[in-house]
Design a protein around this motif. Structure first.
Motif, PDB file in Angstrom:
ATOM      1  N   TRP A  61     -10.205  -0.943   5.504  1.00  0.00           N
ATOM      2  CA  TRP A  61      -9.050  -1.723   5.030  1.00  0.00           C
ATOM      3  C   TRP A  61      -8.197  -2.174   6.203  1.00  0.00           C
ATOM      4  CZ3 TRP A  61      -4.681   0.459   1.364  1.00  0.00           C
ATOM      5  CH2 TRP A  61      -3.991  -0.614   0.802  1.00  0.00           C
ATOM      6  N   TRP A 120      -2.237   6.935   7.044  1.00  0.00           N
ATOM      7  CA  TRP A 120      -1.182   5.920   7.167  1.00  0.00           C
ATOM      8  C   TRP A 120      -0.402   6.043   8.474  1.00  0.00           C
ATOM      9  CZ3 TRP A 120      -0.544   2.161   3.395  1.00  0.00           C
ATOM     10  CH2 TRP A 120      -1.320   2.335   2.237  1.00  0.00           C
ATOM     11  N   GLY A 169       0.803  -1.216   0.000  1.00  0.00           N
ATOM     12  CA  GLY A 169       0.000   0.000   0.000  1.00  0.00           C
ATOM     13  C   GLY A 169       0.835   1.265   0.000  1.00  0.00           C
ATOM     14  N   TYR A 212     -10.120   3.456   4.060  1.00  0.00           N
ATOM     15  CA  TYR A 212      -8.890   3.097   4.756  1.00  0.00           C
ATOM     16  C   TYR A 212      -9.173   2.446   6.105  1.00  0.00           C
ATOM     17  CZ  TYR A 212      -5.372   5.176   1.687  1.00  0.00           C
ATOM     18  OH  TYR A 212      -4.525   5.437   0.648  1.00  0.00           O
ATOM     19  N   SER A 237      -4.930  -5.798  -1.249  1.00  0.00           N
ATOM     20  CA  SER A 237      -3.547  -5.337  -1.400  1.00  0.00           C
ATOM     21  C   SER A 237      -2.847  -6.055  -2.552  1.00  0.00           C
ATOM     22  CB  SER A 237      -2.774  -5.562  -0.105  1.00  0.00           C
ATOM     23  OG  SER A 237      -3.155  -4.601   0.843  1.00  0.00           O
ATOM     24  N   TRP A 287       0.485   4.006  -2.934  1.00  0.00           N
ATOM     25  CA  TRP A 287      -0.133   5.295  -2.665  1.00  0.00           C
ATOM     26  C   TRP A 287       0.865   6.400  -2.308  1.00  0.00           C
ATOM     27  CZ3 TRP A 287      -4.749   5.959  -4.373  1.00  0.00           C
ATOM     28  CH2 TRP A 287      -5.680   4.905  -4.388  1.00  0.00           C
ATOM     29  N   GLN A 327     -11.678  -1.957  -3.356  1.00  0.00           N
ATOM     30  CA  GLN A 327     -12.030  -1.095  -2.230  1.00  0.00           C
ATOM     31  C   GLN A 327     -13.419  -1.433  -1.697  1.00  0.00           C
ATOM     32  OE1 GLN A 327     -11.544   2.716  -4.148  1.00  0.00           O
ATOM     33  NE2 GLN A 327      -9.499   2.973  -3.296  1.00  0.00           N
ATOM     34  N   MET A 337      -3.891  -4.474  -5.786  1.00  0.00           N
ATOM     35  CA  MET A 337      -3.177  -3.220  -6.037  1.00  0.00           C
ATOM     36  C   MET A 337      -1.728  -3.491  -6.416  1.00  0.00           C
ATOM     37  SD  MET A 337      -4.611  -0.402  -3.365  1.00  0.00           S
ATOM     38  CE  MET A 337      -4.271  -1.357  -1.907  1.00  0.00           C
TER      39      MET A 337
END
Length: 505
Positions: free
Chosen positions: A310, A132, A93, A307, A194, A97, A456, A197
Motif C-alpha cells: 500500500w 504506521w 487510513g 501495508y 484509500s 484503522w 487490498q 475505505m
C-alpha cells in the motif's frame, strides 16, 4: 500518448470490475496468493532498506545539501507543510484503522500469540505502530527526496523518469516512459484503495448518526458525491484548496484526539503509549524481517505485506506531492520532517484511539471486537457509542474522513495530471477531471468486486512492479548525492584556501 495508454488501461480495469466483479476478484485473488508467497520477502527487504538509507542520508553530511538554490526559501510554513503531507499520506487510513487494527490483532493475533490475551493486546498496539510508523514514511520520504533532488538541484521535470534517466544504463533510460506509466497505475489503484475505505467508513458514520443504510449502493453514491468535491478542490490549486482543507482537517483531527484523550481512559492511554513505544523500538528489526516459512499463516501477508505494498503504491503520488511543496528545505530537515514528525503523530493517534478501544474491550466489556468482526468500518463508532459526547465525536470523525477523502483525492488528481502531462506542475482542469473520474471509477469497481478485500488485493498486485522502480530511484539518488557532496566539499576547500591566502598577506 502516455495519458491515453495509462488512462485506457485503468478504464478497462474499471469496466471489468463493474461488468464482471466475480471474475475480476478471482483473478486478483490468484495473483495475490502468488505474489505474497513468492515476493513477500522482497517487500520486507526493500522497505527496511529504505528506512536505513533515509536515516543514513539524514545524519551524515549529505543532509546539509539543500533542495534548491542557496537562496531558496520554503514556499509553505512548517505547519502548513506538515498538514499537507500528512493529509495526503495517511489521512483516511489512520481514521479507518485507528481502532480497527489494534482490535483486529487482539482478536486475530500474530503467529505465536494467543488471541484475546494481554499479550495479544500489546502485540496489537506494537504492530499498529510498526505498520504506521517509520517504515511507511521512509518509503514516502525516499521517493519524494529522489524526485525533489533532481527537480530542484538538476532543474528536472517532476517525473519518475527524471530520476531513473540519471542512471548511466541505456536499458533503464529506454524504459523511463514505462516507469512513469507504472507510477500512474500504482498511484491510481493505491489512492482508490484509500477512497474505497473512506467510503465504507463515511457510510458507517452516517449509519451510526442518522440511521442511513449501509450498502454498496450508498457507498457508490458517497464516492460519486465526494469525487465531485475533490475535483472541485483540485481545480482551485494547491495554494488554496488543498492547503486550506489540509490545515482545517488537521486542526479538527487534533481536537477529536484531545477529546478522546480527556473523556477516555487517560492514564491507560499514556501507559499504552509508553509501553508500546518501548516494545516497538526493541522489536523493530524482528518485525521488519518477519516471515512465516514454517507456519501455515496468512497473517503477515494479510497485514504487513499488504501495508508495505500500500505504501509503495502510494509513494509516487505522495512523493511527487511532497516534492511539489518542499522546495527550499535541507535534506536533513526534509527527511526528519517527513519521517519523525508524522511517525510520532501516528503513534499518538493509535495510542489514543487503539489504546482506548482495547481498554474498553478488556476492562469495560464494550463489544468493539464484535463490531470489528461484523464490519471493520464500524469499529470507531462502536467505541464512540460507549463514550460521553459519542454522537458529537462520531459526527466529527465522519467529517474528518470526508475532508481527508477530499484532500487525498484532490492531491492524487493533481499528481496524476502532472505525471500524465510530462510533469506539468499545473495541469489543465480537463486533465484533472479525467483522472478524478477514473480514480472514483476504480474505487467503485473494487468495492463491487469484493469490498475491502478486493481493495487490498489490487493494491498488492499493482505495487509489485513499482517496488523495483524504487530500487532504481535509490541508486540514482545515491549517485547524485555523492556527486553534489563532492562538489560542495571542493568549494568549501577552495574557500578555506582563499581565506588562508588572504590572512597570510
Amino acid at each position: 500518448m502516455q495519458l491515453i495508454l495509462t488512462a485506457g488501461f485503468i478504464f478497462l480495469i474499471v469496466v471489468w470490475g463493474i461488468v464482471s466483479p466475480v471474475t475480476m476478484a478471482s483473478v486478483f485473488d490468484t495473483a495475490l496468493a502468488s505474489i505474497t508467497r513468492n515476493f513477500g520477502w522482497l517487500y520486507l527487504w526493500i522497505v527496511l532498506g529504505l528506512v536505513i538509507f533515509a536515516f543514513f542520508v539524514a545524519v551524515t553530511r549529505y543532509g546539509d545539501l539543500k533542495l534548491g538554490g542557496e537562496d531558496d526559501e520554503p514556499d509553505f510554513s512548517v505547519g502548513s507543510w506538515f498538514a499537507m503531507l500528512f493529509a495526503a499520506g495517511m489521512g483516511i487510513g489512520l481514521v479507518f484503522w485507528g481502532v480497527a487494527e489494534p482490535i483486529s490483532h487482539f482478536v486475530d493475533a500474530p503467529p505465536g500469540v494467543v488471541p484475546g490475551t494481554p499479550e495479544a493486546a500489546n502485540a496489537g498496539m506494537r504492530y499498529a505502530f510498526f505498520h504506521w510508523g517509520l517504515h511507511p514514511w521512509a518509503v514516502y520520504s525516499v521517493v519524494a527526496l529522489s524526485i525533489a533532488f533532481f527537480q530542484y538541484r538538476r532543474e528536472g521535470v517532476a517525473l519518475i523518469s527524471t530520476v531513473t534517466s540519471a542512471l548511466p544504463w541505456k536499458p533503464v533510460q529506454r524504459m523511463s516512459g514505462l516507469f512513469n506509466g507504472l507510477a500512474v497505475i500504482a498511484t491510481a489503484f493505491g489512492v482508490a484503495a484509500s477512497l474505497g475505505m473512506g467510503a465504507l467508513q463515511i457510510n458507517s458514520g452516517l449509519g451510526s448518526l442518522f440511521g442511513l443504510e449501509v450498502s454498496e449502493r450508498m457507498q457508490v453514491v458517497i464516492i460519486t458525491v465526494t469525487a465531485v468535491l475533490f475535483m472541485v478542490s483540485a481545480v482551485t490549486g494547491v495554494e488554496r484548496g488543498i492547503k486550506y482543507l489540509s490545515t482545517f482537517n488537521m486542526g479538527l483531527a487534533v481536537v477529536l484526539t484531545a477529546a478522546v484523550f480527556i473523556l477516555g481512559p487517560t492514564v491507560a492511554i499514556i501507559d499504552t503509549f509508553t509501553n508500546t513505544l518501548g516494545s516497538y523500538l526493541s522489536e523493530l528489526v524482528r518485525m521488519s524481517l518477519r516471515a512465516t516459512p514454517f507456519r501455515d499463516s496468512q497473517w503477515v501477508g494479510g497485514w504487513t505485506i499488504f501495508y508495505w505494498a500500500w505504501w509503495i503504491s502510494w509513494s509516487p503520488f505522495v512523493g511527487l506531492f511532497i516534492a511539489r511543496v518542499s522546495r527550499g528545505r535541507t535534506i536533513r530537515e526534509f527527511i526528519f520532517g517527513t519521517m519523525l514528525a508524522p511517525t510520532m503523530a501516528a503513534f499518538i493517534w493509535f495510542s489514543v484511539f487503539g489504546g482506548s478501544a482495547l481498554y474498553m474491550e478488556i476492562w469495560q466489556n464494550v463489544p468493539i471486537a464484535e463490531a470489528v468482526k461484523a464490519d471493520v468500518s464500524t469499529a470507531l463508532f462502536a467505541m464512540f457509542d460507549a463514550m460521553p459526547l459519542g454522537g458529537l465525536m462520531s459526527f466529527a470523525a465522519t467529517l474528518v474522513v470526508l475532508v481527508f477523502f477530499v484532500t487525498s483525492g484532490d492531491s492524487a488528481v493533481l499528481v496524476l495530471g502532472m505525471m500524465s502531462t510530462g510533469g506539468d506542475p499545473n495541469p489543465r482542469a480537463r486533465i484533472k477531471l479525467i483522472w478524478g473520474t477514473l480514480v472514483a471509477g476504480i474505487a467503485i469497481s473494487l468495492l463491487l468486486a469484493g469490498g475491502l478485500k478486493a481493495v487490498q488485493t489490487a493494491t498488492i498486485v499493482f505495487a509489485l512492479p513499482f517496488s523495483l522502480v524504487i530500487v532504481l530511484m535509490v541508486v540514482a539518488l545515491w549517485r547524485g548525492l555523492r556527486h553534489d557532496r563532492k562538489e560542495e566539499d571542493q568549494r568549501e576547500r577552495e574557500l578555506r584556501r582563499r581565506i588562508r591566502q588572504m590572512t597570510q598577506r
